[in-house]
Design a protein around this motif. Sequence first.
Motif, PDB file in Angstrom:
ATOM      1  N   ASN A  94       0.678  -1.086  -0.177  1.00  0.00           N
ATOM      2  CA  ASN A  94       0.166   0.200  -0.823  1.00  0.00           C
ATOM      3  C   ASN A  94       0.795   1.334  -0.003  1.00  0.00           C
ATOM      4  OD1 ASN A  94      -2.555  -1.347   0.263  1.00  0.00           O
ATOM      5  ND2 ASN A  94      -2.434  -1.528   2.268  1.00  0.00           N
ATOM      6  N   SER A  95       2.119   1.041   0.141  1.00  0.00           N
ATOM      7  CA  SER A  95       2.863   1.904   0.911  1.00  0.00           C
ATOM      8  C   SER A  95       4.291   1.422   0.434  1.00  0.00           C
ATOM      9  CB  SER A  95       3.050   3.221   1.502  1.00  0.00           C
ATOM     10  OG  SER A  95       3.659   2.034   2.627  1.00  0.00           O
ATOM     11  N   SER A  96       5.033   2.830  -0.221  1.00  0.00           N
ATOM     12  CA  SER A  96       6.709   2.015  -0.387  1.00  0.00           C
ATOM     13  C   SER A  96       7.079   1.379   1.263  1.00  0.00           C
ATOM     14  CB  SER A  96       7.464   2.979  -0.733  1.00  0.00           C
ATOM     15  OG  SER A  96       7.520   3.648  -1.919  1.00  0.00           O
ATOM     16  N   ASP A  97       7.464   1.443   1.874  1.00  0.00           N
ATOM     17  CA  ASP A  97       7.250   0.920   3.886  1.00  0.00           C
ATOM     18  C   ASP A  97       7.150   0.388   4.098  1.00  0.00           C
ATOM     19  OD1 ASP A  97       8.697   3.566   3.914  1.00  0.00           O
ATOM     20  OD2 ASP A  97       7.434   4.309   5.047  1.00  0.00           O
ATOM     21  N   ASP A  98       5.737  -0.043   3.322  1.00  0.00           N
ATOM     22  CA  ASP A  98       5.459  -2.025   2.865  1.00  0.00           C
ATOM     23  C   ASP A  98       6.117  -2.930   2.506  1.00  0.00           C
ATOM     24  OD1 ASP A  98       2.929  -1.151   4.883  1.00  0.00           O
ATOM     25  OD2 ASP A  98       1.607  -0.388   3.079  1.00  0.00           O
ATOM     26  N   THR A  99       6.386  -1.727   1.126  1.00  0.00           N
ATOM     27  CA  THR A  99       7.043  -2.694   0.044  1.00  0.00           C
ATOM     28  C   THR A  99       8.942  -3.158   1.057  1.00  0.00           C
ATOM     29  OG1 THR A  99       6.252  -2.035  -1.511  1.00  0.00           O
ATOM     30  CG2 THR A  99       8.055  -3.044  -1.774  1.00  0.00           C
TER      31      THR A  99
END
Length: 382
Positions: A94-99
């Motif tokens: 959902n966000s880059s941090d999740d990736t």
Amino acid sequence: MEFDFLKPLDNEILQFIKEFSSQQLGSKVVFHTIEDFPDINKIKVAIIGVLDNRGDKNQTEQVDLSHIRKELYGLFPGNWDASIADLGDIFAGNSSDDTYFALKKVVSILIKKKIIPIVIGGSQDLTYALYRAYDDLEQMVNLVSIDNKFDFGKESDPVSASSYLTKIIIDEPNNLFNYSNIGYQTYYNSQEEIDLIDKLFFEAYRLGEVSNNISIAEPVFRDADVVSVDLTVVKSSDSGILNPFMPNGFNGKEICALSRYAGISDKVSLFGVFNHNNSKRESVLIAQIIWYFIEGLHYRSNEYPFGSKENYTKYIIPLEDELVFYKSNKTDRWWVEIPFIINGNNKLNKNTLLPCSYEEYLGACNQQIPERWWKAQRKNVI
């Protein structure tokens, strides 16, 4: 399950690979399918795709790695004994941090199991997640970036493919011991950034410097843990990347030679290729870059960490700071010792060896202290 973040390969890719002959690489790789997940206790190399390029402002399309896989698995392997698995893809969160979180978890598990991940991005900000994968290993990390830029940004900037290095430097825990850039082009980097590289005792090698003598990069890779390739470091006529168009850069032969150096290094435990445009054109070179890295793995000599002293010749150079060099009797490669300073604020907890070249040894014989040794010692105590 540990690898729930990984999604299996599409049936279309798997069906395409089934058409290959038994001699081609695709017939010798184990794949993550809907039915089966590879037994990671039986593999040495794991290929992972990351379908997130939000960190690259030049990208407007979703990541598609199908062309790369088709090209790679259509190649013929060398005389390899490395067991390889394609573990599938990490989808964009959902966000880059999740990736980043998913990639860090997967890579960290593989490294702990002595499996070498080859990560195909996606944008190069994913290198931040690769660096963070070493947090649980409690070790200092050496990062080598093959890139035409240093990728500094403002502290307030969000993490991106052009600013991830700043976040690596300032974020805690700070496990970065050394950063080396190979192939930077001066006109893409401000003088302030170039000065900052020197101030932090990092290393940077200009494109022309490496192209004129590519072997100067070998000791740099020999001391690396993570190698991150920005494909725009290759000139467009060789990479196939037209946006952005790069009139200058490494040629195809040079980038493959650098990839092979990375593979040969006994210390490199993680390799990634980023910042490409998903086209069939670029996939040919990316597949060959990965092929040469795996080829290099096959020729590792297992000289790191430092083995029995019986296999090395020791040379002591009497300078103001006594320098101790070691030459391998097996490969003729050279190392210089970084001493542990008693009562000092050492980042390294013991005497350690820094890879170097024969030319640096000759320079020391002529009373010239190797610059890489001086920078490494400075970083060790500040």
